[in-house]
Design a protein around this motif. Structure first.
Motif, PDB file in Angstrom:
ATOM      1  N   HIS A  95     101.400 -45.026  26.844  1.00 29.60           N
ATOM      2  CA  HIS A  95     102.297 -44.890  25.690  1.00 29.60           C
ATOM      3  C   HIS A  95     102.731 -43.440  25.577  1.00 29.60           C
ATOM      4  N   HIS A  97     102.488 -40.913  23.605  1.00 32.48           N
ATOM      5  CA  HIS A  97     101.870 -39.842  22.834  1.00 32.48           C
ATOM      6  C   HIS A  97     101.608 -38.659  23.760  1.00 32.48           C
ATOM      7  N   ASP A  99      99.184 -36.679  24.131  1.00 33.92           N
ATOM      8  CA  ASP A  99      97.908 -36.556  24.851  1.00 33.92           C
ATOM      9  C   ASP A  99      97.777 -37.573  25.995  1.00 33.92           C
ATOM     10  N   HIS A 100      98.845 -38.351  26.224  1.00 34.57           N
ATOM     11  CA  HIS A 100      98.864 -39.286  27.357  1.00 34.57           C
ATOM     12  C   HIS A 100     100.011 -39.014  28.324  1.00 34.57           C
ATOM     13  N   HIS A 164      99.390 -50.133  18.616  1.00 33.08           N
ATOM     14  CA  HIS A 164      98.941 -48.757  18.445  1.00 33.08           C
ATOM     15  C   HIS A 164      99.896 -48.120  17.432  1.00 33.08           C
ATOM     16  N   ASP A 186      95.362 -46.609  24.326  1.00 34.05           N
ATOM     17  CA  ASP A 186      94.913 -46.509  22.931  1.00 34.05           C
ATOM     18  C   ASP A 186      95.276 -47.804  22.216  1.00 34.05           C
ATOM     19  N   GLU A 375      98.278 -40.264  13.332  1.00 38.00           N
ATOM     20  CA  GLU A 375      98.165 -39.885  14.725  1.00 38.00           C
ATOM     21  C   GLU A 375      99.074 -38.804  15.167  1.00 38.00           C
TER      22      GLU A 375
HETATM   23 ZN   LIG Z   1      97.857 -42.590  21.233  1.00 36.01          ZN
END
Ligand SMILES: [Zn+2]
Length: 454
Positions: A95, A97, A99-100, A164, A186, A375
């Motif tokens: 996804h 985000h 941090d990914h 998510h 996530d 988030e």
């Molecule tokens: Zn995430």
């Protein structure tokens, strides 16, 4: 032999970089930036050198894994890592985000990136609204949806949607020569589309996987987050805002489309208008073409308005300039004067980086500030102090109405038991040791050390 190596997301939340190798096929799952990645060595004006230095300063402190055949030439040419043409076949992104996905830009652009169709729309909006700084690089982006079976070299990957706090989130079922490996990405089970997560868990369990890489953001004995549902957030916000006769400022992460819809619904029921930034309007506008996402359209929805900032050089901010140009002909686009003069009738969305707009809006003392973060920067102490200073300065009435993007510890362990892999590999968690309580054999990963799949 198939093996899994984690180059990020080990004993910490975020920064997932998961390498899966099978009979010569080498594929990464996620390539994100860890939160606070640079904080140990850099602060304020002391930053890693940019431009031709590439990843030089990052490699020096071990902030990026040193892997040959992975990075683009311009990122390694001034480092002691030799450039080699790509030795990896693909990156799959669970996804969009930070941090990914944030480190995709360092990956050699010859390596294709696979991601959900909605995630790719988010990526395109992100690229257009981040003012020239490329966020993901110029890869070939190949999109998938649930039900696809993506073949990469000898490896077959089945993406399956999960719920998510951003749309376009997936878990993966990976068919290796040694059996099936599951990666959750996530996920949450208390959100509006928990049916999608359940579908993923069900499908994963049917495969009797040999290994399951499972996120554990909320796997902790002291979980500060509550399992409030999206409906709970709506009800709480409606209660707070209907009792106020002042401006309601609402703050949450701009890519949380469910939350945008929730606050639009609240605006409709309390007879206010929900004001979103041009950046948010751009993303929601792009999502209109996605048949699977019910995103509100700020330019058509009678309960919404689009806010344009005063900009020093508007021509440099192309996406926002388009809305600015509309202002004279379209009464759905407003500025700080309008918000200042119509406070009682509005809900104003802001994220942390746009708090400065409050200086022009001049919210009346006692105006509501509802923090509804879902988030991913859920526990940033420095930001929290600064935010509270702003709240105090403007004498705002601070409230929380929040739903987490992640499943609780109980739900995570329930999913692990249901999938019943031969072993679970905890990722994206500060407490891998607690996974023992799931009842499934735990293989604790070490950074950069391969784990055999069998
Ligand atoms: Zn995430």
């Amino acid at each position: 032999m198939a093996k899994i190596t984690l180059f990020g997301g080990v004993d910490r939340i975020g920064g997932n970089k998961i390498l899966l190798e099978d009979r010569g096929t080498r594929v990464f799952f996620d390539f994100g930036e860890p939160f606070h990645m640079k904080d140990d060595y850099f602060v304020d004006f002391l930053t890693p050198r940019e431009g031709r230095f590439g990843l030089r300063d990052y490699f020096h402190f071990g902030l990026m894994p040193r892997i040959e055949g992975l990075y683009g030439e311009e990122w390694v040419e001034d480092t002691d890592l030799k450039y080699r043409s790509p030795e990896f076949h693909a990156v799959f992104v669970s996804h969009m985000h930070f941090d990914h996905a944030m480190h995709l830009k360092y990956v050699d652009e010859e390596i294709p990136v696979h991601l959900g169709a909605t995630a790719d729309t988010i990526r395109q909006s992100w690229e257009k609204t981040s003012l020239g700084r490329s966020t993901c690089g110029k890869h070939e982006f190949k999109t998938f949806r649930t039900g696809y079976k993506v073949k990469v070299d000898g490896l077959e990957v089945e993406p399956i949607h999960v719920d998510h706090s951003t749309p376009g989130a997936y878990g993966f079922i990976i068919h290796t020569s040694e059996g099936c490996v599951v990666y959750t990405g996530d996920f949450r089970l208390h959100g509006p589309r928990s049916d999608m997560t359940r579908e993923f868990v069900q499908r994963a369990s049917e495969e009797r996987p040999v290994a399951m890489l499972c996120e554990g953001t909320r796997v902790t004995t002291q979980d500060p987050r509550k399992n409030m549902s999206e409906e709970g957030v709506r009800n709480e916000a409606r209660r707070l805002i209907s009792a106020s006769d002042k401006l309601a400022v609402v703050s949450f992460y701009p890519k949380a489309v469910d939350r945008m819809r929730s606050f639009r619904d609240v605006a409709r029921s309390v007879k206010r208008k929900f004001v979103v930034s041009a950046k948010v309007a751009h993303l929601l506008g792009m999502l209109q073409d996605d048949p699977n996402i019910d995103a509100p359209d700020p330019l058509r929805d009678p309960n919404m308005l689009v806010y344009v900032r005063r900009m020093a050089k508007p021509d440099r901010v192309k996406y926002e300039k388009e809305y600015l140009d509309m202002m004279s002909s379209c009464d759905r686009v407003v500025d700080s004067d309008y918000v200042r003069d119509h406070q009682r009738g509005l809900m104003f969305h802001t994220d942390f980086s746009q708090l400065t707009e409050l200086i022009d809006i001049k919210p009346a003392p006692g105006s509501l500030f509802i923090r509804s973060k879902s988030e991913p920067f859920e526990e940033d102490d420095v930001q929290e102090d600064v935010l509270q200073n702003w709240v105090n300065w403007f004498r705002l009435d601070f409230k929380n109405a929040h739903a987490s993007g992640h499943a609780s510890m109980k739900e995570v362990f329930g999913a692990v038991r249901r999938v019943a892999p031969r072993k679970v590999i905890p990722v994206h968690t500060e407490h891998p040791e607690l996974f023992d309580r799931s009842g499934v054999r735990v293989k604790r990963p070490k950074l950069g050390v391969p784990i055999e799949v069998r």
